[in-house]
Motif scaffolding. Structure first.
Motif, mmCIF file in Angstrom:
data_model
loop_
_atom_site.group_PDB
_atom_site.id
_atom_site.type_symbol
_atom_site.label_atom_id
_atom_site.label_comp_id
_atom_site.label_asym_id
_atom_site.label_seq_id
_atom_site.Cartn_x
_atom_site.Cartn_y
_atom_site.Cartn_z
ATOM 1 N N ASN A 33 -54.844 -31.393 64.939
ATOM 2 C CA ASN A 33 -55.433 -30.220 65.588
ATOM 3 C C ASN A 33 -54.773 -30.008 66.943
ATOM 4 O OD1 ASN A 33 -57.342 -29.562 63.555
ATOM 5 N ND2 ASN A 33 -58.669 -31.212 64.270
ATOM 6 N N TRP A 34 -54.711 -28.755 67.362
ATOM 7 C CA TRP A 34 -54.079 -28.411 68.637
ATOM 8 C C TRP A 34 -54.947 -28.882 69.796
ATOM 9 C CZ3 TRP A 34 -49.497 -26.807 70.373
ATOM 10 C CH2 TRP A 34 -49.414 -26.308 71.677
ATOM 11 N N ASP A 35 -54.312 -29.519 70.770
ATOM 12 C CA ASP A 35 -54.985 -29.949 71.988
ATOM 13 C C ASP A 35 -54.661 -28.952 73.095
ATOM 14 O OD1 ASP A 35 -55.947 -31.161 74.290
ATOM 15 O OD2 ASP A 35 -55.322 -33.173 73.668
ATOM 16 N N PRO A 36 -55.664 -28.329 73.712
ATOM 17 C CA PRO A 36 -55.378 -27.338 74.773
ATOM 18 C C PRO A 36 -54.573 -27.895 75.935
ATOM 19 C CG PRO A 36 -57.676 -27.205 74.073
ATOM 20 C CD PRO A 36 -57.105 -28.427 73.429
ATOM 21 N N GLN A 37 -54.537 -29.245 76.085
ATOM 22 C CA GLN A 37 -53.787 -29.828 77.193
ATOM 23 C C GLN A 37 -52.285 -29.825 76.943
ATOM 24 O OE1 GLN A 37 -55.430 -30.650 79.959
ATOM 25 N NE2 GLN A 37 -57.297 -29.987 78.904
ATOM 26 N N TRP A 38 -51.871 -29.489 75.746
ATOM 27 C CA TRP A 38 -50.447 -29.541 75.428
ATOM 28 C C TRP A 38 -49.660 -28.402 76.053
ATOM 29 C CZ3 TRP A 38 -51.081 -30.673 69.477
ATOM 30 C CH2 TRP A 38 -51.509 -31.996 69.330
ATOM 31 N N ALA A 39 -50.299 -27.318 76.403
ATOM 32 C CA ALA A 39 -49.584 -26.155 76.934
ATOM 33 C C ALA A 39 -50.491 -25.401 77.887
ATOM 34 C CB ALA A 39 -49.126 -25.238 75.801
ATOM 35 N N PRO A 40 -49.923 -24.747 78.895
ATOM 36 C CA PRO A 40 -50.751 -23.983 79.831
ATOM 37 C C PRO A 40 -51.351 -22.728 79.207
ATOM 38 C CG PRO A 40 -48.419 -23.703 80.342
ATOM 39 C CD PRO A 40 -48.497 -24.749 79.295
ATOM 40 N N ASP A 41 -50.727 -22.207 78.167
ATOM 41 C CA ASP A 41 -51.223 -20.990 77.520
ATOM 42 C C ASP A 41 -51.807 -21.329 76.152
ATOM 43 O OD1 ASP A 41 -50.276 -19.454 79.666
ATOM 44 O OD2 ASP A 41 -48.281 -19.336 78.760
ATOM 45 N N LEU B 221 -41.964 -32.733 78.063
ATOM 46 C CA LEU B 221 -41.066 -32.102 77.100
ATOM 47 C C LEU B 221 -41.817 -31.113 76.220
ATOM 48 C CD1 LEU B 221 -38.063 -32.307 76.169
ATOM 49 C CD2 LEU B 221 -38.870 -33.869 74.395
ATOM 50 N N LEU B 222 -43.008 -31.492 75.785
ATOM 51 C CA LEU B 222 -43.806 -30.593 74.955
ATOM 52 C C LEU B 222 -44.241 -29.362 75.745
ATOM 53 C CD1 LEU B 222 -45.282 -29.910 72.369
ATOM 54 C CD2 LEU B 222 -47.173 -31.349 73.122
ATOM 55 N N ARG B 223 -44.616 -29.561 76.993
ATOM 56 C CA ARG B 223 -45.030 -28.415 77.814
ATOM 57 C C ARG B 223 -43.857 -27.459 78.028
ATOM 58 N NH1 ARG B 223 -49.191 -27.231 81.633
ATOM 59 N NH2 ARG B 223 -50.262 -29.017 80.739
ATOM 60 N N ARG B 224 -42.655 -28.016 78.252
ATOM 61 C CA ARG B 224 -41.488 -27.149 78.422
ATOM 62 C C ARG B 224 -41.181 -26.409 77.125
ATOM 63 N NH1 ARG B 224 -35.422 -28.957 80.497
ATOM 64 N NH2 ARG B 224 -34.402 -27.001 79.969
ATOM 65 N N LEU B 225 -41.342 -27.111 76.001
ATOM 66 C CA LEU B 225 -41.104 -26.483 74.713
ATOM 67 C C LEU B 225 -42.085 -25.336 74.477
ATOM 68 C CD1 LEU B 225 -39.573 -26.591 71.994
ATOM 69 C CD2 LEU B 225 -41.277 -28.232 71.209
ATOM 70 N N ALA B 226 -43.326 -25.530 74.890
ATOM 71 C CA ALA B 226 -44.358 -24.521 74.656
ATOM 72 C C ALA B 226 -44.286 -23.354 75.630
ATOM 73 C CB ALA B 226 -45.739 -25.168 74.738
ATOM 74 N N THR B 227 -43.470 -23.480 76.665
ATOM 75 C CA THR B 227 -43.383 -22.402 77.659
ATOM 76 C C THR B 227 -42.010 -21.728 77.646
ATOM 77 O OG1 THR B 227 -42.806 -24.072 79.337
ATOM 78 C CG2 THR B 227 -45.117 -23.411 79.182
ATOM 79 N N LEU C 162 -47.103 -38.142 72.797
ATOM 80 C CA LEU C 162 -47.637 -37.154 73.718
ATOM 81 C C LEU C 162 -47.941 -37.734 75.097
ATOM 82 C CD1 LEU C 162 -49.925 -35.227 71.242
ATOM 83 C CD2 LEU C 162 -47.632 -34.683 72.008
ATOM 84 N N THR C 163 -47.797 -39.049 75.243
ATOM 85 C CA THR C 163 -47.899 -39.652 76.575
ATOM 86 C C THR C 163 -46.530 -39.645 77.261
ATOM 87 O OG1 THR C 163 -49.707 -41.076 75.836
ATOM 88 C CG2 THR C 163 -48.554 -41.711 77.856
ATOM 89 N N ALA C 164 -45.501 -40.070 76.513
ATOM 90 C CA ALA C 164 -44.158 -40.135 77.095
ATOM 91 C C ALA C 164 -43.470 -38.779 77.116
ATOM 92 C CB ALA C 164 -43.310 -41.138 76.311
#
Length: 668
Positions: free
Chosen positions: A305-313, A287-293, A281-283
């Motif tokens: 557990n889900w981290d709110p920083q992983w996605a804008p929504d 990619l994760l943010r694009r996947l989540a959007t 999740l550092t490197a």
């Protein structure tokens, strides 16, 4: 190819025909000597007057029903009517080879056989200076951003840039449903059978009502991927499954993700991706943010557990519980190609295991292979258990010693109450899904579904062997924790090592054995210095971690009083192992000598059992020593060998050699 799509392409052919005619009529030098280096007027006229290729005679597109693929493309990617026209203009050379030369003629360059932006605007009757029309070719426009149109030559003038439809998009419009070859091994299509579970119905309804991003947190033995796929099917979306570990390892991960997104949108489907912990999740944060959007239903799976920083929504958070025994048995039968032996109940045999659907499928395959290797025509209980054992990861092997059980209930010599408690421990493990899961007999407080037991008794009374027997009865491996890999002199490092052990143990099907547990599960004491403080922190951590443990753990100790009382409340069973009485010692002597060891006629096992108050471990040591003495002498084991072995064991234990104990054999 549908009639409607043919009609749309035929209408474009008429436009190209008119444009070629207009170019020819306005050509100021039709007799140019170098015209043959590109497409001549005669060539263009011959191409237009020749056979029409796959296209029918021009018809009114409005009179034909909508092409479902073209309509789905426009809806799924948010295309305007102008976007559709541009897409079809770029598609023509992939459908009819004549248009390669015709576009070269219109581009006044035989090497440029694709339409350009300027030519596409001209065919659509739009001025080249129209800002709104030019915006349809921008990187953020639906055609380009969705991967439906490739705009080449970024170093060329805007109007001279070529347009091309990717092969996968062209194939889709022409009726090809094969997965993009670029995604081979990285993504695949998933289908589901049968009626969806209530959880899948509820999640599918939420997706139908607009939920775009969902995170399914999977508990050990859960089926998050299957739940996500069933929910998408229930919502009316085909399922594209993406393997995140392989995506993370691919150097062109961003391109792969774009191809996966396009594939799912072409099908009007959704995306299931996981496990999320495979990403660094550092490197891979971008990619994760694009996947989540992604602009389509995305269902991510994983164990953290889900981290709110992983996605804008904010996603919809769902917990995927472990499968119950009936569901595991049903999935086993569906995956098992080899017949199951009569009398073998997969539901009962699989009850102690926490297996994901993929593990179940692989275990069924492994059991079938083992059955064929043994020459059996069907899978028996042993093949089933060995197939499940083969699914255990090697992560715990670095922290604990793996023991494949080789003893059973007949090998135990214990009082009936102790045997009953050991069988109760096996029952608790076998039915914990029903009692703790379905019936929720341990709700709240973050408590896991683990089964914890304490074996207390003197050394050699059978505690470790009993743990092996219980593991063997359940078809599980026994993992003995090596204290040298756990205890560390640095503050906080012991807790980290224990966390690694508990985390790995929760993901395998095995019994975790903490031998001499009082070394790390000791009592908390009054704080007098920093050492006491950190020792108490270690015990407090263990108290908390055992509450949330989902596996099976056995603690053994010689001194039960050394364990903190707070641990006993968290234990499901406390079993005391007494020193064996004379009858049990007689059975132990006979069992430890075994059936293969040659015995002399003078052996008096009744005397040994009556006179020497030894625990089972010491009796086994005496039997082994006597066997060595007999082997050296080249004869069967005699009473003198047993007496000599007992003498050595007494000295090892620091006990006095009294003539009253050895009786008539004192002279030996």
């Amino acid at each position: 190819m549908s009639t409607h799509l043919l009609a749309r392409l035929a209408s474009l052919e008429a436009r190209v025909r008119r444009l070629v005619t207009a170019r020819r009529n306005h050509d100021t030098d039709p007799d140019d000597a170098f015209r043959g280096l590109y497409v001549s007027d005669a060539d263009a006229r011959r191409l237009l007057d020749g056979p029409a290729g796959p296209h029918p005679e021009p018809v009114d597109p409005a009179a034909q029903p909508d092409d479902p693929r073209l309509r789905g493309l426009a809806t799924g990617f948010g295309l305007t009517p102008l976007d559709v026209e541009i897409l079809l203009i770029a598609l023509l050379p992939d459908v009819d080879a004549r248009y390669e030369r015709l576009y070269g003629y219109l581009n006044d360059d035989v090497t440029r056989r694709r339409p350009t932006i300027g030519l596409a605007l001209e065919l659509c009757g739009l001025p080249a200076a129209s800002a709104a029309a030019r915006a349809r070719f921008a990187g953020s426009a639906p055609l380009v951003a969705g991967g439906l149109l490739l705009v080449g030559g970024s170093d060329q003038p805007f109007l001279s840039r070529s347009l091309r439809v990717p092969d996968r998009v062209a194939g889709h419009l022409l009726g090809d449903d094969a997965l993009d070859p670029r995604l081979a091994g990285l993504a695949w299509l998933v289908t589901t059978d049968g009626d969806p579970a209530p959880e899948a119905v509820a999640l599918g309804s939420a997706i139908r009502h607009g939920v775009r991003l969902t995170y399914l947190r999977e508990q050990p033995g859960g089926a998050a991927e299957a739940l996500a796929a069933a929910a998408l099917w229930h919502a009316g979306h085909p399922v594209v499954r993406l393997d995140l570990p392989l995506l993370a390892a691919d150097p062109a991960a961003a391109e792969v993700l774009a191809a996966v997104e396009r594939e799912a949108r072409l099908r009007g489907g959704g995306l299931v991706a996981g496990p999320i912990e495979a990403l660094d999740l550092t490197a891979h944060a971008a990619l994760l943010r694009r996947l989540a959007t992604q602009p389509l239903p995305v269902l991510l799976t994983g164990s953290p557990n889900w981290d709110p920083q992983w996605a804008p929504d904010a996603p919809l958070l769902v917990t995927a519980p472990p499968m119950d025994g009936g569901e595991r048995a049903a999935r086993w039968r569906a995956a098992q190609a080899t017949a199951v032996a009569p009398g073998v109940d997969p539901g009962r045999e699989l009850a102690p295991y926490l297996l994901s659907p993929d593990q179940l499928r692989r275990a069924a395959q492994a059991a079938g292979h083992l059955a064929r290797l043994s020459g059996a025509g069907s899978v028996d209980a042993g093949h089933l258990r060995d197939g499940v054992r083969a699914q255990n990861s090697a992560g715990l092997a670095h922290l604990a010693r793996r023991i494949e059980p080789g003893v059973g209930w007949p090998d135990l010599v214990l009082p009936s109450p102790v045997l009953d408690q050991l069988r109760e421990l096996a029952v608790r493990v076998r039915h914990r899904d029903r009692v703790l899961g379905r019936w929720r007999m341990r709700p709240g407080g973050g408590r896991g579904r683990g089964v914890l037991a304490l074996f207390a008794g003197d050394s050699g009374t059978g505690k470790t062997m009993s743990a092996e027997v219980v593991a063997g009865d359940l078809g599980l491996d026994l993992y003995t924790v090596d204290l040298s890999t756990v205890v560390d002199k640095y503050v906080g490092q012991t807790e980290k090592n224990l966390e690694r052990i508990f985390t790995e143990a929760a993901g395998i099907n095995g019994v975790l054995l903490f031998d001499e547990a009082d070394a790390i599960f000791g009592k908390r004491s009054e704080v007098r210095d920093a050492h006491d403080r950190y020792a108490n922190m270690e015990s407090a951590y263990l108290l908390q971690r055992m509450e949330s443990f989902d596996g099976v753990a056995v603690l053994t100790t010689n001194l039960r009083a050394n364990l903190d009382e707070a641990f006993t409340r968290r234990l499901d069973l406390i079993i005391d192992f007494p020193v064996p009485d004379a009858d049990q010692r007689r059975a132990l002597w006979d069992r430890c000598l075994g059936p293969r060891l040659p015995r002399a006629d003078d052996l008096d096992l009744d005397f040994c059992a009556r006179s020497f108050e030894l625990a089972g471990g010491s009796i086994r040591a005496c039997a082994v020593t006597a066997a060595y003495l007999a082997a050296e002498a080249g004869r069967p084991v005699r009473m003198t060998d047993l007496i000599g072995a007992v003498q050595r064991e007494y000295r090892k234990l620091g006990r006095l050699l009294l003539d009253s104990e050895f009786g008539a054999y004192a002279t030996y």
